[in-house]
Design an enzyme around this catalytic site. Structure first.
Site, PDB file in Angstrom:
ATOM      1  N   CYS A 390      42.362  79.056  32.406  1.00 60.30           N
ATOM      2  CA  CYS A 390      40.977  79.147  32.874  1.00 60.30           C
ATOM      3  C   CYS A 390      40.032  79.397  31.692  1.00 60.30           C
ATOM      4  O   CYS A 390      39.839  78.492  30.893  1.00 60.30           O
ATOM      5  CB  CYS A 390      40.842  80.174  33.991  1.00 60.30           C
ATOM      6  SG  CYS A 390      39.422  79.798  35.042  1.00 60.30           S
ATOM      7  N   HIS A 516      44.679  78.319  37.726  1.00 59.57           N
ATOM      8  CA  HIS A 516      45.545  79.487  37.468  1.00 59.57           C
ATOM      9  C   HIS A 516      46.932  79.226  38.054  1.00 59.57           C
ATOM     10  O   HIS A 516      47.159  79.551  39.234  1.00 59.57           O
ATOM     11  CB  HIS A 516      44.978  80.725  38.158  1.00 59.57           C
ATOM     12  CG  HIS A 516      43.691  81.230  37.614  1.00 59.57           C
ATOM     13  ND1 HIS A 516      43.611  82.306  36.767  1.00 59.57           N
ATOM     14  CD2 HIS A 516      42.420  80.817  37.812  1.00 59.57           C
ATOM     15  CE1 HIS A 516      42.341  82.539  36.464  1.00 59.57           C
ATOM     16  NE2 HIS A 516      41.589  81.653  37.082  1.00 59.57           N
ATOM     17  N   GLU A 518      49.501  80.840  37.648  1.00 59.08           N
ATOM     18  CA  GLU A 518      50.222  82.106  37.913  1.00 59.08           C
ATOM     19  C   GLU A 518      50.135  82.535  39.381  1.00 59.08           C
ATOM     20  O   GLU A 518      51.012  83.209  39.893  1.00 59.08           O
ATOM     21  CB  GLU A 518      49.702  83.233  37.006  1.00 59.08           C
ATOM     22  CG  GLU A 518      48.285  83.736  37.277  1.00 59.08           C
ATOM     23  CD  GLU A 518      47.191  82.927  36.571  1.00 59.08           C
ATOM     24  OE1 GLU A 518      47.455  81.773  36.177  1.00 59.08           O
ATOM     25  OE2 GLU A 518      46.072  83.460  36.426  1.00 59.08           O
TER      26      GLU A 518
HETATM   27  N1  GLN Z   1      34.291  82.534  33.130  1.00 52.60           N
HETATM   28  C1  GLN Z   1      34.841  81.243  33.321  1.00 52.60           C
HETATM   29  C2  GLN Z   1      34.196  80.488  34.462  1.00 52.60           C
HETATM   30  O1  GLN Z   1      33.614  81.084  35.338  1.00 52.60           O
HETATM   31  C3  GLN Z   1      36.353  81.316  33.515  1.00 52.60           C
HETATM   32  C4  GLN Z   1      36.787  82.085  34.723  1.00 52.60           C
HETATM   33  C5  GLN Z   1      38.225  82.497  34.680  1.00 52.60           C
HETATM   34  O2  GLN Z   1      38.842  82.589  33.624  1.00 52.60           O
HETATM   35  N2  GLN Z   1      38.787  82.808  35.832  1.00 52.60           N
HETATM   36  O3  GLN Z   1      34.263  79.276  34.505  1.00 52.60           O
END
Ligand code: GLN
Length: 547
Positions: A390, A516, A518
């Site tokens: 992410c 994600h 995970e």
């Molecule tokens: N801050 C980033 C976004 O909002 C990544 C979010 C995250 O890592 N869950 O796109």
């Protein structure tokens, strides 16, 4: 395998409460019980009722509440739902996590609609009825034989009173179809060299004052509790002696189902709720995992670069996915947290030099971001297996744009809204959003992986679905330049074209995912991408030791 047919036998409701102190692991106990019942062939779900007023934990920072877990249907949920899925392999949804805020919101909406027909709206019966309706919601679908309900917080908290009152009423309504498990703590007083049962007695008394008699007591302890002491607790607390179970500290949470089964927790619950007991739970795949875990001798050293390194719950699902992947690769996991605020070009050799693989953590905001770029540059130049998740993936793109494409001020508009090179930018549909709660791109989305990409190889297929939680995305205007310089956009959402996966094919293993992976990694169905990452880390470590 046998099922309770939902037409002949009603759903059984198991309530799990906690006393004495918080953090005893009600989530692990609930998950372990569910794991055993599932292994007996029953259809099981677990739900968590959280007494706080936030609608969901999505707006809470990790210092408050650890990781925010995301379900496939896009609910930002308590991290216990992660345990539920990891232990049972059963997906959870919006219905599996309810907060006081959600209960009140729904009651207040009904009041505004005029549903209460001029009545005074009160905690009893309106709030408690709404709680009861939510408790029974999953059971009423007919999809489950057992619904396990974990009540967050500790007995005695003001906040949890309406939930406990609802449990009291439900016990009465449901009769033999309900059963209460209470988890307490038996402290060991080192100076006296003694275990103390008094806090448990007090906690059960408190529960009894609220009209709830626990059927089963589970005692968390650091030391073995003698049988005599358990008998004494049974006597004081009106619980059958065999239903006083100890849960001593174990090296990993995945041992807990086995410890519970040894003390017949599953059978006790079945007997209490009038379910016929036949045979044993089918735990072979679980035991296979545990035996791999125990027989692993060598370690794999993974660094996790993030800003919440002092919080053990902030990256819970990543830790567990890594642990599962290490275990299936016959390795012990040596996970090292690397504080992204304390990582500089000057100490990168020292902090990263010894690692077999590096994960760049998800996150929000500017703090600690520079250290992520330091780690990424170092890992890219030293060809260390690297996994960006992410924000970690977004940082991969920014670092590459700055140092390889020469766009020195490239950034995400999250960090620098006026950057000349918005390689990561707010998604179009996010631009008009002003409410922060529940408005990110959340939950499972389809992704198509390029044939022959490392990611497709890892998954063994090209069409996958993974869970998201973000507002920003790779700006497609830069794809051509990134690809020409070697960073390939190998995964896209088939309907929107959003880039979900990037990789450097000329590197050992350098992959970033906007999603994600995970969140969907469970003990019996571990994430293929984590498995492949750890495999690459092991082979990198073997190459180095040969040299
Ligand atoms: N801050 C980033 C976004 O909002 C990544 C979010 C995250 O890592 N869950 O796109």
């Amino acid at each position: 395998m046998h099922f309770i047919s939902s037409t002949t036998v009603e759903t059984k409701y198991i309530f799990v409460t906690g006393g004495v102190v918080s953090s005893l692991g009600k989530g692990i106990i609930s998950s372990s019980l569910a794991c055993l019942l599932k292994a007996r062939g029953f259809r099981v779900t677990i739900q968590k009722f959280d007494p706080y007023i936030n609608i969901d934990p999505g707006t809470l920072n990790p210092y408050e509440h650890g990781e925010c877990y995301v379900t496939a249907d896009g609910t930002e949920a308590d991290l216990d739902l992660g345990h539920y899925e990891r232990f049972t392999n059963v997906p959870t949804t919006h219905a599996n996590n309810v907060t006081t805020g959600r209960i009140y919101q729904s009651v207040i909406n009904k009041e505004r609609r005029g549903d209460y027909l001029g009545k005074t709206v009160q905690i009893v019966p309106h709030i408690t009825d709404e709680i009861k309706r939510n408790v029974k919601y999953l059971g009423n679908t007919g999809d489950y034989d057992f619904v396990i309900t974990e009540i967050g917080g500790t007995v005695g908290d003001i906040e949890s009173l309406p939930f406990l009152e609802s449990v009291r009423q439900l016990r009465w309504d449901l009769g033999q179809n309900a059963c209460c498990v209470h988890l307490t703590y038996v402290p060991y007083i080192a100076a006296a060299k003694e275990l103390k049962t008094k806090p448990t007695q007090h906690s059960v008394k408190q529960l009894q004052e609220l009209g709830i008699q626990p059927d089963v007591l589970i005692l968390r302890t650091e030391k073995e509790i003698p049988a005599e002491m358990r008998r004494k607790i049974a006597q004081f607390c009106n619980v059958a002696p065999e239903a006083v179970i100890q849960s001593a500290d174990v090296p990993t949470i995945y041992e807990v189902p086995v410890r519970m089964h040894e003390q017949h927790l599953d059978e006790i619950i079945m007997r209490k709720t009038g379910v016929e007991i036949s045979g044993d739970p089918h735990m072979d795949p679980w035991m296979h995992f545990l035996s791999k875990m125990k027989s692993a001798r060598e370690t794999v050293k993974i660094g996790l670069v993030g800003k919440y390194v002092e919080l053990q719950d902030a990256y819970k699902s990543i830790n567990e996915a890594l642990f599962q992947a290490a275990t299936y690769n016959d390795r012990k996991l040596d996970l090292r947290y690397i504080h992204s605020e304390k990582l500089y070009d000057s100490n990168a050799d020292e902090k990263l030099g010894d690692l077999d693989g590096v994960i760049i953590a998800p996150g929000f905001g500017q703090r600690g971001i520079e250290g992520k770029f330091v780690a990424l540059k170092w890992c890219r130049e030293h060809d260390v297996p690297t996994f960006g998740i992410c924000l970690g993936m977004q940082c991969m793109v920014i670092e590459f744009a700055r140092n390889v494409l020469g766009l020195t001020d490239a950034n995400s508009t999250e960090m620098d809204p006026s950057t000349p090179d918005k390689v990561i930018d707010l998604m179009e549909e996010q631009k008009s959003i002003s409410n922060m709660g529940g408005t990110m791109r959340l939950g499972a989305y389809e992704c198509r992986l390029a044939d022959g990409s490392r990611a497709a190889e890892a998954y063994g297929k090209t069409d996958i679905s993974e869970r998201h939680r973000h507002r920003f995305e790779l700006n497609n205007d830069y794809c051509e330049r990134l690809e020409a310089a070697g960073m390939k956009c190998v995964g896209r959402n088939p309907s929107t074209g959003l880039v979900e996966v990037v990789e450097l094919p000329d590197h050992r293993w350098f992959i970033g995912t906007q999603y994600h992976p995970e969140y969907s990694s469970t003990v019996l169905s571990p994430s293929p991408l984590f498995i492949d990452f750890v495999k690459a880390a092991i082979s990198y470590s073997e190459d180095r030791s040969e040299k």
